[in-house]
Design an enzyme around this catalytic site. Structure first.
Site, PDB file in Angstrom:
ATOM      1  N   PHE A  80      -9.367  -3.041   1.617  1.00 51.09           N
ATOM      2  CA  PHE A  80     -10.231  -2.650   2.725  1.00 51.09           C
ATOM      3  C   PHE A  80      -9.651  -1.366   3.303  1.00 51.09           C
ATOM      4  O   PHE A  80      -8.432  -1.184   3.335  1.00 51.09           O
ATOM      5  CB  PHE A  80     -10.286  -3.732   3.809  1.00 51.09           C
ATOM      6  CG  PHE A  80     -11.024  -4.972   3.404  1.00 51.09           C
ATOM      7  CD1 PHE A  80     -12.363  -5.135   3.724  1.00 51.09           C
ATOM      8  CD2 PHE A  80     -10.382  -5.982   2.700  1.00 51.09           C
ATOM      9  CE1 PHE A  80     -13.052  -6.286   3.349  1.00 51.09           C
ATOM     10  CE2 PHE A  80     -11.051  -7.121   2.322  1.00 51.09           C
ATOM     11  CZ  PHE A  80     -12.399  -7.277   2.641  1.00 51.09           C
ATOM     12  N   ALA A  81     -10.523  -0.494   3.785  1.00 53.07           N
ATOM     13  CA  ALA A  81     -10.045   0.764   4.357  1.00 53.07           C
ATOM     14  C   ALA A  81      -9.062   0.516   5.494  1.00 53.07           C
ATOM     15  O   ALA A  81      -8.146   1.314   5.724  1.00 53.07           O
ATOM     16  CB  ALA A  81     -11.225   1.601   4.850  1.00 53.07           C
ATOM     17  N   ASP A  82      -9.230  -0.597   6.198  1.00 56.47           N
ATOM     18  CA  ASP A  82      -8.344  -0.933   7.319  1.00 56.47           C
ATOM     19  C   ASP A  82      -6.881  -1.005   6.889  1.00 56.47           C
ATOM     20  O   ASP A  82      -5.977  -0.690   7.660  1.00 56.47           O
ATOM     21  CB  ASP A  82      -8.745  -2.287   7.909  1.00 56.47           C
ATOM     22  CG  ASP A  82     -10.235  -2.399   8.161  1.00 56.47           C
ATOM     23  OD1 ASP A  82     -10.645  -2.507   9.322  1.00 56.47           O
ATOM     24  OD2 ASP A  82     -10.994  -2.383   7.174  1.00 56.47           O
ATOM     25  N   HIS A  91     -11.324  -5.675   9.171  1.00 54.00           N
ATOM     26  CA  HIS A  91     -11.987  -5.474   7.882  1.00 54.00           C
ATOM     27  C   HIS A  91     -13.259  -4.644   8.032  1.00 54.00           C
ATOM     28  O   HIS A  91     -14.087  -4.622   7.121  1.00 54.00           O
ATOM     29  CB  HIS A  91     -12.349  -6.826   7.241  1.00 54.00           C
ATOM     30  CG  HIS A  91     -11.167  -7.660   6.851  1.00 54.00           C
ATOM     31  ND1 HIS A  91     -10.405  -8.344   7.767  1.00 54.00           N
ATOM     32  CD2 HIS A  91     -10.597  -7.897   5.640  1.00 54.00           C
ATOM     33  CE1 HIS A  91      -9.430  -8.987   7.136  1.00 54.00           C
ATOM     34  NE2 HIS A  91      -9.527  -8.725   5.849  1.00 54.00           N
ATOM     35  N   GLU A 116       0.811  -1.220   0.000  1.00 54.34           N
ATOM     36  CA  GLU A 116       0.000   0.000   0.000  1.00 54.34           C
ATOM     37  C   GLU A 116       0.843   1.269   0.000  1.00 54.34           C
ATOM     38  O   GLU A 116       0.533   2.247  -0.682  1.00 54.34           O
ATOM     39  CB  GLU A 116      -0.947  -0.007   1.201  1.00 54.34           C
ATOM     40  CG  GLU A 116      -2.082  -0.998   1.110  1.00 54.34           C
ATOM     41  CD  GLU A 116      -1.699  -2.423   1.497  1.00 54.34           C
ATOM     42  OE1 GLU A 116      -2.549  -3.324   1.388  1.00 54.34           O
ATOM     43  OE2 GLU A 116      -0.529  -2.629   1.917  1.00 54.34           O
TER      44      GLU A 116
END
Length: 659
Positions: free
Chosen positions: A421-423, A465, A398
């Site tokens: 996932f935003a996490d 998640h 990321e």
């Protein structure tokens, strides 16, 4: 020291000499100024000049270089005006950052240099992005990025090299191995012998050079770059060197054994090259003296101009104005009246597709987004229409992908990045809050990057998640945050986010993907970022919310038809619509703020504080908030339902109406 001039002319050799002498003379002058208290800090590159100078002069002037603290020679060899460079060191307005950052923490598009941030590693991925842009435009160019041996321990180093290898990006990773990361010797930093040992593991070529031999550096980079332009690929070059002073002057050098200074002083890159040119009769004592006199005058003139420049006049309006790249959004209506029913997920896909058609420079990146279509199938089918150059599967990295987004932006491109996932955005946190968010404020470079964030609970996905993490970024100047609650806004605000030249975090609730539908325009349209929307109107109280909170509030109010409320959907969290908030507070006098994020420190806390400070005279009751429990998101459905604010929403409404 062995100098092999090959077929280089006397002029070539003298050009290198001028290149290596000027930064040395500037350094010597800076050390005097530091002792006099006329500058506040200095990171000395004495002993390492040959790397910066040789590498820079070996590249084309329009090829980008990303330097670090000890790379003064890059700036001087790119002919950065000395008065402007010295003004930068002094925090003057005439520097590259208007006094907002120091030393080499800046970039200059004019000189094709992108400076560092203090975290060092993130710039490696930015170089990947610049190289990717050249590759996509079929330009035969290379990008050169520096890392020290210490900074190479960071995860960004691995991610940048890995992506460059997988994508065959023409990046030269220059590792300045000077034996120390600040005071920590290499023996306490890594177990391998040399950085060239890392190349085979990544599938890339490596070279090791004498970093104190300016001619060897120049020749190696020149040949390497020529090869990479014909056959794009990354190459790691390890330059063996030594810094003759501390990490920065205040840190000293007591931790370094004296015998190392004695050994490396004999390999001084300036003195040795000067002696070689004198021996070869390429340089004469007269020319040497004339060159030094010329540089001394230039340095003193630059310093005089910089010192004569006043310190910045602090101005609130100017400071705030430079946080974002200037942009006057045009709200675009659809050109045709044709409409169709689309789910939330389909609206996002349609926005991506139409933005890809509108902006040929747009690249979408993320894990599994190409043939697979992403884990939520948002990008399904896009690769068939736009190809894998623009719809790019990425490794699990990321941080590197966000850095690549900034690199693409430096080259005038747009990037949309999908967090699976935003996490998982935590792995890119530094790139977002320190690189993307601060880039324009620091040196005027916008970050044209949208990060899509599948967010939220309600699917029994557990603590890694399901998080609502918008508040992590709500506190960061330079970012914009969009959070649509319905298909119409999902498409219109996504299009607007992609059009915006600033970094935008675009939150999309996973539970809404396939649970809600609406009739929306088929054609391209873009809504205004920063504007809230009234979902329902009433006079009893106001519900201020966004995302899933809009649906919870709407469903609750349908069960109590005798009570009428304004439901204000913020839609944009940064910047949020203060005018709309004030209007509804003034109208009803009672406010309930609802969000899915945990209560403490959530977006609602800031809005509540703002209302109390600016709208107190309109209030008939305290501002009431409801959010999720201050716990991680639990996995088991009964625990998750308790965590979410749904069960506490009616109670809060009843509490509010009692006033």
């Amino acid at each position: 020291m062995n100098y092999n001039r090959k077929d280089y002319s006397d002029d070539d050799l003298l050009h290198l000499y001028r290149g290596i002498l000027l930064p040395r003379m500037i350094e010597e002058r800076m050390l005097i100024l530091l002792r006099q208290g006329r500058i506040s800090k200095w990171f000395s590159g004495i002993g390492q000049e040959a790397i910066s100078v040789g590498a820079t002069l070996a590249l084309d002037p329009d090829e980008y270089i990303l330097p670090l603290h000890r790379n003064l020679g890059i700036f001087t060899c790119r002919n950065v005006p000395l008065n402007k460079l010295f003004a930068q060191f002094q925090g003057k307005t005439t520097g590259f950052t208007k006094g907002r950052d120091r030393s080499f923490h800046f970039g200059s598009q004019e000189h094709h240099v992108v400076g560092m941030i203090s975290h060092l590693g993130p710039q490696l991925a930015v170089a990947d992005g610049i190289a990717l842009a050249d590759l996509l435009e079929k330009k035969r160019k290379v990008t050169l990025v520096f890392s020290g041996d210490g900074g190479a321990s960071e995860g960004d180093f691995h991610e940048a090299l890995n992506v460059a290898a997988v994508w065959n990006l023409p990046v030269i990773f220059m590792i300045e191995n000077n034996g120390y990361g600040l005071s920590t010797p290499n023996s306490e930093q890594f177990k391998f012998n040399y950085f060239i040992d890392k190349g085979p593991a990544y599938g890339i070529d490596t070279l090791q050079i004498d970093g104190n031999n300016v001619l060897e550096v120049y020749d190696t980079i020149r040949q390497t770059a020529a090869s990479m332009r014909k056959n794009p690929r990354p190459i790691l070059i390890e330059a063996m060197t030594f810094r003759m002073r501390g990490h920065e002057e205040a840190s000293g050098t007591k931790y370094v054994p004296q015998e190392l200074f004695e050994k490396w002083s004999k390999k001084d890159p300036v003195e040795n090259y000067e002696r070689y040119l004198l021996d070869e009769k390429v340089l004469t004592a007269r020319l040497l003296a004339a060159t030094r006199d010329e540089f001394k005058v230039s340095i003193e003139q630059g310093l005089e101009a910089a010192f004569a420049t006043p310190m910045p006049m602090a101005d609130i309006a100017e400071e705030l104005a430079d946080v974002y790249a200037p942009y006057q959004q045009i709200v675009e209506e659809p050109k045709s009246e044709q409409q169709s029913e689309k789910r939330y997920v389909d609206a996002i896909t349609a926005g991506l597709r139409q933005s890809l058609e509108k902006y040929p420079e747009l690249v979408i990146m993320g894990q599994d987004i190409a043939e697979y279509g992403g884990v939520f199938k948002v990008t399904e089918g896009l690769v068939d229409q736009f190809g894998k150059d623009r719809i790019r599967n990425t490794p699990l990295c990321e941080s590197a992908i966000v850095g690549i987004g900034l690199g693409l932006s430096i080259k005038g491109k747009k990037a949309v990045i999908e967090m699976q996932f935003a996490d998982f955005v935590t792995c890119a946190f530094n790139q977002i809050v320190n690189n993307l968010a601060k880039s324009h404020y620091r040196w005027g470079q916008n970050a044209d990057v949208v990060i899509r964030m599948p967010t939220g609970a309600g699917t029994a996905a557990g603590p890694f998640h399901s998080q609502s993490n918008e508040a992590w970024f709500f506190h960061t100047p330079g970012l914009k945050i969009v959070y649509p609650s319905n298909p119409y806004d999902a498409k219109g605000l996504l299009n607007a986010a992609i059009a915006d030249p600033n970094p935008v975090l675009y939150f999309e609730h996973k539970l809404l993907y396939r649970s809600i539908s609406a009739i929306i325009p088929d054609d391209y349209y873009a809504e205004e970022i920063g504007k809230a929307k009234l979902v329902t109107e009433g006079s009893d109280f106001s519900i201020i919310t966004y995302g899933m909170g809009v649906h919870w509030a709407t469903q609750l109010m349908q069960t109590i038809p005798e009570v009428k409320a304004d439901i204000l959907d913020l839609r944009t969290l940064l910047p949020w619509d203060q005018e709309a908030v004030q209007a509804t507070v003034q109208k009803t006098g009672r406010v309930l703020i609802v969000h899915e994020d945990t209560l403490t420190g959530g977006v609602g806390a800031e809005i509540s504080a703002w209302i109390s400070e600016n709208c107190f005279q309109y209030l008939d009751s305290p501002v009431v908030r409801v959010g999720s429990l201050d716990t991680p998101v639990p996995f088991s459905p009964p625990l998750e339902q308790l965590f979410l604010p749904i069960q506490r929403l009616r109670q809060k409404v009843e509490q509010l109406l009692q006033y």
